[in-house]
Design an enzyme around this catalytic site. Sequence first.
Site, mmCIF file in Angstrom:
data_model
loop_
_atom_site.group_PDB
_atom_site.id
_atom_site.type_symbol
_atom_site.label_atom_id
_atom_site.label_comp_id
_atom_site.label_asym_id
_atom_site.label_seq_id
_atom_site.Cartn_x
_atom_site.Cartn_y
_atom_site.Cartn_z
ATOM 1 N N GLU A 1 0.830 -1.099 -0.005
ATOM 2 C CA GLU A 1 -0.037 0.113 0.068
ATOM 3 C C GLU A 1 0.854 1.111 0.031
ATOM 4 O OE1 GLU A 1 -2.384 3.068 0.167
ATOM 5 O OE2 GLU A 1 -0.646 2.828 1.800
ATOM 6 N N CYS B 1 -5.805 4.909 5.233
ATOM 7 C CA CYS B 1 -5.497 3.882 4.423
ATOM 8 C C CYS B 1 -6.624 2.884 4.058
ATOM 9 C CB CYS B 1 -4.465 2.927 5.157
ATOM 10 S SG CYS B 1 -4.117 1.438 4.109
ATOM 11 N N CYS C 1 -5.835 -1.254 5.156
ATOM 12 C CA CYS C 1 -6.049 -1.644 6.499
ATOM 13 C C CYS C 1 -7.515 -0.814 6.744
ATOM 14 C CB CYS C 1 -4.794 -1.327 7.315
ATOM 15 S SG CYS C 1 -3.680 -0.290 7.040
ATOM 16 N N HIS D 1 -7.622 2.674 11.252
ATOM 17 C CA HIS D 1 -7.459 4.233 12.020
ATOM 18 C C HIS D 1 -8.934 4.528 12.283
ATOM 19 C CE1 HIS D 1 -3.175 4.307 10.404
ATOM 20 N NE2 HIS D 1 -3.880 3.797 9.496
ATOM 21 N N ARG E 1 -0.864 -4.521 10.705
ATOM 22 C CA ARG E 1 0.606 -4.526 10.433
ATOM 23 C C ARG E 1 1.191 -4.088 11.809
ATOM 24 N NH1 ARG E 1 -2.342 -3.609 6.138
ATOM 25 N NH2 ARG E 1 -1.524 -4.213 4.235
ATOM 26 N N SER F 1 3.381 0.971 10.145
ATOM 27 C CA SER F 1 4.468 1.243 9.144
ATOM 28 C C SER F 1 5.530 2.239 9.258
ATOM 29 C CB SER F 1 3.834 1.459 7.666
ATOM 30 O OG SER F 1 3.309 0.149 7.471
ATOM 31 N N CYS G 1 2.639 -0.498 4.349
ATOM 32 C CA CYS G 1 1.448 0.374 4.450
ATOM 33 C C CYS G 1 1.933 1.801 4.403
ATOM 34 C CB CYS G 1 0.306 0.151 5.416
ATOM 35 S SG CYS G 1 -1.063 0.959 4.837
ATOM 36 N N CYS H 1 -0.457 4.817 5.469
ATOM 37 C CA CYS H 1 -0.544 4.899 6.441
ATOM 38 C C CYS H 1 0.850 5.649 7.411
ATOM 39 C CB CYS H 1 -0.517 3.426 7.530
ATOM 40 S SG CYS H 1 -2.064 2.736 7.067
#
Lengths: 361, 420, 219, 581
Positions: free
Chosen positions: D14, D62, D65, D69, D492, D515, D560, D563
Amino acid sequence: MNDRDGIADLLARRGVSRRALLKYATYLATVMALPPLAARAIAQGLAKARRQSVIWLSFQECTGCTESLTRSFNPTLEDLIFDMISLDYHETLQAVSGAAAEAARLAAMRENRGKYVVVVDGSVATKDGGVYSTNAGKTNLEVLKETAEHALAVISVGTCAAFGGLPHAHPNPTGAVPVSQIITDKPVINISGCPPIAEAMAGTIAYLITFGKLPDLDHLSRPKSIFGDSIHDRCYRRPFYDKGMFAKSFDDEGARKGWCLYEVGCKGPVTYNACATLKWNGGVSFPIQSGHGCLGCSEPDFWDNGGFYRPLSSSTSHPGAVVGGAVVAGIAVGGLGALLARQRRERAVRDLEAKEQERRS
Amino acid sequence: MNSSVDVEAAARNFLARTEEHLVSYLEACVHCGTCAEACHFYAASGNPKHTPAYKLVPIAKAYRRQKFPLAWLGLAPRIGPSDLQEWEELLFDTCTMCGRCTSVCPMGIDIASIVAGARQAFVAAGLGPKDLLAAADSSRDHGSPLGLTAQKLRERMEWLADEHDVPIALDKPRAEILLTISSIEVMKYPESVVAMAKLLNHAGADWTLSSKGYEATNFGYLAGKADVARLMVERIVAAAEAVGAKTVIVPECGHAFGVLRWSAANMLGRALPFAVLHISEYLAQLKRAGRLKLRPLTDSITYHDPCQISRRGGATEDARYLLEGFAEDFREMAPTGVYNWCCGGGGGVQAIGRAADLRHKVFKIKMDQVEQTGAGTMVSSCSNCRLTMDESKEHWKWGGGLASLVELLADHLESGGART
Amino acid sequence: MSLLEFARGPALEIALGAFAFGVAWRLLSLLALPWSRDRSVARPAAPSALAAAAGGFVRRMWPARPFRRSDLWVTLNGHVYHIGLAIVVFGLAQHIQFIKGLFGLQWPNLPTGLVSLVSVITLASLTVALARRVVSPVLRLISTANDYFSWLVTALPVATGLLAQSHLGARYETLLAWHLLSVALLLAWFPYGKLMHAFLVFLTRGETAILYRRRGVQS
Amino acid sequence: MSARVVVDPITRIEGHLRIEAQTDAAGAITGAYSSGTMVRGIEIILRGRDPRDAWAFAQRICGVCTLVHGIASVRAVENALDYRIPPNAQLIRNLMIAAQHVHDHVMHFYHLHALDWVDVVSALKADPAATSQLAQSISAYPKSSPGYFAETQKRLKNFVEAGQLGIFANGFWGNPGFKLPAEANLMAVAHYLEALAWQREVVQIHTIFGGKNPHPNFLVGGAPSPISIDTGGTGGTSATALNMAGLSQIRSVIGRMKEFVEQVYLPDTLAIASFYKDWFARGEGVGNFLTYGDFPEKGMDDPASWLVPAGAILGRDLSTIHPVDLTDPAQVQEFVSHSWYDYAGGKNTGLHPYEGQTNLNYTGPRPPFEQLNVEESYSWLKSPRWKGRVMEVGPLARVLMLYAKGHEPTRELAQYALKKLDLPLTALFSTLGRTAARTLESKIMVDQMSVWLDHLIGNIKSGDLAVHNPAKWDPATWPRTARGVGFMEAPRGALAHWIVIKDGRIDNYQAVVPSTWNAGPRDQNGQPGPYEAALMDRHTLYDPKQPLEIQRTIHSFDPCIACAVHVVDPAGEELMQLRVR
């Protein structure tokens, strides 16, 4: 390379019958709101076409649009990329990284010059020369211009690419703009939504391939077949709106009985999308059905429309300060006016008295 | 046009009286026109200009002009001499300040009081009917609009006392009650003064007339001359104070009652040292106290409520109380009481010669009302009403009877009353 | 910025500011004028000023019997559109949300269909009022631009609201924007024209009632 | 001779990630630099807005995922306002988060990671019958007939022969790094397609609860999913999505998830891993692991009931779990020494997120450029540190934490897998260790999902229909100022959002995401981030033009980047700082 192979042959070899092809074509016709006869044309179109080269560029995005596409039930992503299009560049899905990936993009552009379709998700950062989003050392701005130059058409998927979306939200820190603001010499189809409904993306791509022309677009360049009606007009809760039966909070009796969510901020009345008819993820549900109001995500600047829980009919401004200031100013001016009036009055009274005196003497 | 019209003077004059309630009234009108139908002048003429709200236009405009925030840009409403001239007739000839429009106004605007103020402004501008103004000047100069000076009063009273064999107290040094009179009565209906004297004597009251202050009719007020109005009030107050009167009785005169009972204290800026009663109120008091013995009246009568005594004076019930058990064939007009149609001559209109035609038309309403009751005689307790009606009756050659309440009562006093 | 965003945001903000300023200005410039004190002696039975004012306010809701023949229909019509406007403004769920957004107050809403019906009746009633103003010689004479404009800014929100509710004529967001803009126009004009009578009526009815009741006038 | 290998874009992740690697003459990586190359400025955009709206903005950090968030955001607001949510809402969130984990891990394995290990072209040479035999030897999955694999092979063959390779174009096919036999490759390709179809159903759990996927809806104070069972009137069947049909669909989706994880994902992981055991011996990185904890049985305020515990593991030492306090200004800090930001107090200071600053200062080369100046700033990512230490977050950290805490199902599963592969526990500290941890975790979560669903249905049976607590919905009920941290375990890794609320509006918002922990650049002490450290751990490029090895280790983290980079201050002015009361 075998240019002559049509999809029908591929399907036939795969063991897919013409009947199955027609079935899919009929579905597509329904999604795109085409007359039944068009299904045959779609089937023929699909059968003849060499797989359409598609270059998918990702800019200031969250990959939600791609994720949504993978959820497409009709056509499925695998049908799309195996049988209908040649997805020649797509950072999230393609096998190779780095220079090899770049090479694939350039090759597709070269081999399909003037015929490839560019799909973009994400907005384009323009501030400070575009340093806020780079890829392979190039700004998105540069890559977009370079790739779109010899494209047949550009499809902006997602509200970011279509209208600027989240990066464009106030105060737009990176100078994010929609694709249509950069690419002005080519048809740009907007398939908005955060993310768009999978079938809206897949269906529009299929339409373009099948008919070789743009579908009917609304004033925001969105396919009318998807974005023609407001969610409100197609909402299964509309009768409750018409009757004035509203959920007052998220878990009251009205909410449990599926009454209208207008009062808890639903933006369905000003949002044009097919959520209420196509629904999401295989027709399982859509936001309003699950119990949350529509955020209005397929409309420009939906992030800045005054809050997701603020009913549409309420003012988006917080006029407390303005009203307070106005009242104070009004009181001041009114008081001053009254003071002046009193002075004028006293002057007049003195004047009268003086005249009276004069007459008496 | 007449260049002697001083618009600024009018504005200044009006400004001198801009108080909260007056301005509220001016600003609140929604132009609904409901007042038109309530106005006897409009009802008689059908002329839209006779709509009460319309009569206020120049004064409202003048006020707006003063307070308009963009006046310095020259955007304020304009008002000129011709406007005032046009409205002079509307404010003087076609308004008796009877307040019938006030009763009907959905906004509750007291149009009558604005007209009173507007008249003063117009007079300050040099406008106003000459005969009305002359009556005011005469009041100032001779003590009475009709030239009834103190000397003439003394002669007249002496003659009346003799003629009717009724003691009429004049210039007693001390008295409980100061009786005032209207010069209309003295000059046109002298029996009325006699009747009052008879009744007071009958009740054994300690009363007197005073040559220092006798004229109750206030043409200063009617003609928009504040100074004269005040002067007239001051004379009576002085006279009452001189004799130590606790009560001042106002004769059968509507505006006299209104001015003395409700406005005088405000004109002088102090409370009056005595009570003010209309003669009908006083008589009702006597009756309640059992000091009024009457023979029944068998003729059919109806009663005309003078606007300033009933609608704007609050004495509606006293007249009826007096008639109760006395007038055996009493018939109410419709409408009556506080909603009674005005005679058409109040507010000084009676004194304006040029207004006679319209006045007569208005009386037609009254005539029709009386005829509907079938009563032979219409009784009033206001000599101004009576005068207006008499004139109009003659104009229409109407056969109906007119009478004064006080005279009627006096004529039916049982002999051997509570005379002391 | 779309038309709807403009309407929901700046337009309403400016309008509310203009409204608040105007109301404060007009009321204060009025209330801070000298108040005359009535020195005459009130009748002994006169009610308190407050009771008199309240009574007078109620009394003038309806014409006295002698005036009923001429005023009945006009008064009725006036009541129809005043009550109609009140029902529409305070009964529709969407409006309650608007008010809640501003003041935090809310109450149960009426069925939308009923409010729509009332809007139609209100509009018809307003039309009758306008027709009367245009046809009647009296009203024609005393009417000013203020009257016609005030009528317009009152009728517009009702009309645009009906259109928005029924999704007639344009896209909903456009209709809603028109409606909100018409409301903004109404608010902005309100204190500067005759619509201010909504506030002044309490003063004028009350003051005249006090004047009359202390004189003992039962009117 | 040393060379600089630049891999940009890193695909099958991502977002926008660039890796620059310094190699020696033998192709061994001696230095690695991870750079995030895209920013949007979501935290800036969030300022001044209604905290109740924040989840929707934060969620768009994101789309992969796609809920994490949103969850972290509503939890941050709830933490700031001390806002309790009903038990049903907690269960709904658990089910949604777990579905996200399983969905994400499977998609990562097949669609983002598999092509690092699977040679698609080699699959063309496979014998479908042998493939069928192989499949049946490792799993009872019903779709394993020779005909099934023949069909897949045919489809692939036609695709390749059509000459338009699309996403498979320019693949490093034939690279000796690919070690699977043709049959295993064919099986993996079949399951690549199988997983695409499977995942479409998995997300329907989100659709039922949250209306759509990606980006399902959330709600501060509970879940926006009123239950319309037994509500009378039209309520029972169609009023809202959470009705009889919805609940039974969730049950059946969980069943299919379980089937796929147990019969396809787990066997495939073990089968593929068995050919790449050398990748259990490299790509370790820093050896420090961090979890925040998640999946409460009751509420976030009851850590004892969390399925995943919170803690820090340092230097591979599983015997000591260090406690973690996200509100302690000395524990979590972000550094910008090598990031395109400035701090008012100097570029080398560290700031706790409550006091976070984000002053943009791009000092990188003007695009188009060939190479970054890694001596200076070279990324839009910051460098988060826990007590000054580089920490790895993610599935491996969680599995290690569960293992260290003695979570029985985890121990059993890990021991089963390690035994199958004949590897010691320390093999988990590696590139494939991360990949395997993802698989193990999926199994643990999918098992737990049925339990949570049972509890949810049990509550409904007992008459508890509440999914939202309206008590503090109205901002008028809030204190003038408040601050809170919302944390969760994203697929993640550890994720937290810090929010400062003032007068009912967001005053400051900071997200420190998995990330960023893993992909961040070097810090002020020159400590490389986990990506960088992992790449520097025994990686030799066979062909610098085919950076397969870099892809493998980077993908093992499941990057990601959208993110990871989410903050920017456009004007570069100093951000409003939190004033600690």
